[in-house]
Each structure stands twice: as structure tokens, then as C-alpha cells.
Design a protein around this motif. Structure first.
Motif, mmCIF file in Angstrom:
data_model
loop_
_atom_site.group_PDB
_atom_site.id
_atom_site.type_symbol
_atom_site.label_atom_id
_atom_site.label_comp_id
_atom_site.label_asym_id
_atom_site.label_seq_id
_atom_site.Cartn_x
_atom_site.Cartn_y
_atom_site.Cartn_z
ATOM 1 N N ALA A 1 0.999 -0.900 -0.250
ATOM 2 C CA ALA A 1 -0.058 -0.309 -0.162
ATOM 3 C C ALA A 1 0.845 1.030 -0.137
ATOM 4 C CB ALA A 1 -0.632 -0.365 1.147
ATOM 5 N N ARG B 1 2.218 1.481 -3.482
ATOM 6 C CA ARG B 1 1.254 1.565 -4.049
ATOM 7 C C ARG B 1 1.408 3.667 -4.574
ATOM 8 N NH1 ARG B 1 -3.725 3.279 -4.034
ATOM 9 N NH2 ARG B 1 -3.559 1.911 -1.410
ATOM 10 N N THR B 2 1.342 3.778 -2.776
ATOM 11 C CA THR B 2 -0.004 5.134 -2.643
ATOM 12 C C THR B 2 1.735 6.054 -3.331
ATOM 13 O OG1 THR B 2 0.587 5.024 0.201
ATOM 14 C CG2 THR B 2 -1.435 4.938 -1.700
ATOM 15 N N GLY C 1 1.641 7.118 -6.645
ATOM 16 C CA GLY C 1 0.321 7.704 -6.576
ATOM 17 C C GLY C 1 -0.715 6.605 -7.744
ATOM 18 N N VAL C 2 -0.720 6.233 -7.275
ATOM 19 C CA VAL C 2 -2.230 4.820 -8.323
ATOM 20 C C VAL C 2 -3.179 4.432 -7.387
ATOM 21 C CG1 VAL C 2 -0.643 3.275 -8.496
ATOM 22 C CG2 VAL C 2 -2.057 3.409 -10.092
ATOM 23 N N SER C 3 -3.860 4.287 -7.943
ATOM 24 C CA SER C 3 -5.767 3.633 -7.117
ATOM 25 C C SER C 3 -5.192 1.829 -7.160
ATOM 26 C CB SER C 3 -6.589 4.638 -7.339
ATOM 27 O OG SER C 3 -6.963 3.373 -8.669
ATOM 28 N N ALA C 4 -5.180 1.819 -6.290
ATOM 29 C CA ALA C 4 -5.616 -0.193 -5.860
ATOM 30 C C ALA C 4 -5.850 -0.243 -7.425
ATOM 31 C CB ALA C 4 -5.894 -0.478 -4.657
ATOM 32 N N ARG C 5 -7.401 0.449 -7.438
ATOM 33 C CA ARG C 5 -8.038 -0.083 -8.779
ATOM 34 C C ARG C 5 -7.354 -0.090 -10.350
ATOM 35 N NH1 ARG C 5 -11.749 1.160 -12.635
ATOM 36 N NH2 ARG C 5 -13.627 -0.241 -12.841
ATOM 37 N N ASP C 6 -6.719 0.915 -10.329
ATOM 38 C CA ASP C 6 -6.177 1.368 -11.004
ATOM 39 C C ASP C 6 -5.089 0.106 -11.704
ATOM 40 O OD1 ASP C 6 -7.539 3.201 -11.972
ATOM 41 O OD2 ASP C 6 -6.546 5.361 -11.363
ATOM 42 N N SER D 1 -5.156 -3.024 -10.470
ATOM 43 C CA SER D 1 -5.382 -4.139 -10.739
ATOM 44 C C SER D 1 -5.840 -3.817 -12.098
ATOM 45 C CB SER D 1 -6.311 -3.841 -9.655
ATOM 46 O OG SER D 1 -6.251 -4.369 -8.237
ATOM 47 N N ASN E 1 -6.490 -4.199 -3.867
ATOM 48 C CA ASN E 1 -7.283 -3.791 -2.538
ATOM 49 C C ASN E 1 -7.167 -5.496 -1.335
ATOM 50 O OD1 ASN E 1 -8.647 -2.116 -1.047
ATOM 51 N ND2 ASN E 1 -10.799 -3.817 -1.424
ATOM 52 N N GLU F 1 -4.257 -5.541 0.038
ATOM 53 C CA GLU F 1 -3.544 -4.903 1.105
ATOM 54 C C GLU F 1 -4.751 -4.962 1.616
ATOM 55 O OE1 GLU F 1 -1.914 -1.565 -2.363
ATOM 56 O OE2 GLU F 1 -3.590 -1.086 -1.055
#
Length: 84
Positions: free
Chosen positions: A11, A14-15, A18-23, A25, A36, A39
Motif C-alpha cells: 500500500a 503503491r500510494t 500515486g496510483v489507486s489500487a483499482r488502477d 489492478s 485492494n 492490501e
């Protein structure tokens, strides 16, 4: 590294990218909740999934497990520049 530590490290990296968990994935060709679920501790990646995660983040498996390095992508870039 425990499963919880792995989830938290993923997590954080990834953060930091600067990218979302969805993006992340979807970019990896997985279902929208894949990262997600990792994480939040609901699942763990397969070995091949682990390597895809490292590749997506632009780091080596060693760098993912090296919790002393806060930003392994930047560290790799600086090492490459210094090496020439």
C-alpha cells in the motif's frame, strides 16, 4: 515479513507511485479489487502475481522486502545515474 507487513508495504509503495489500487489492478490485467484484497489481507498474490506487482512498481523483489528503503524506485534511479 508477515502478511500484514507485506500488505502495508504494498500500500505504501503503491500510494507513493500515486496510483489507486483499482488502477493498479486493472493495469496488471487483474480484477478491479485484486490489489485492494491484498492490501486488506483478504488474499495474497501468487508467486507470478508477486513478480507482476514488483514489475508494475518498477522494483526488484529484494527492494519490496527492504523496508529500510522508503522509496526504492527513486533509489534505483539514483543508483543507475551514479553508476553511469
Amino acid at each position: 515479513m508477515t502478511e500484514q507487513e507485506f500488505s502495508l508495504r504494498l500500500a505504501k509503495l503503491r500510494t507513493g507511485k500515486g496510483v489507486s489500487a483499482r488502477d493498479m489492478s486493472l493495469s496488471m490485467g487483474q480484477n478491479p479489487g485484486y490489489i485492494n484484497n491484498i492490501e486488506t489481507g483478504k488474499s495474497m498474490p501468487s508467486l507470478i502475481g508477486f513478480f507482476y506487482i514488483c514489475d508494475y512498481l518498477g522494483i526488484t523483489p529484494k527492494e519490496l522486502f527492504d523496508t529500510e528503503t522508503q522509496n526504492p524506485t527513486k533509489a534505483s534511479e539514483l543508483y543507475t545515474i551514479a553508476k553511469g
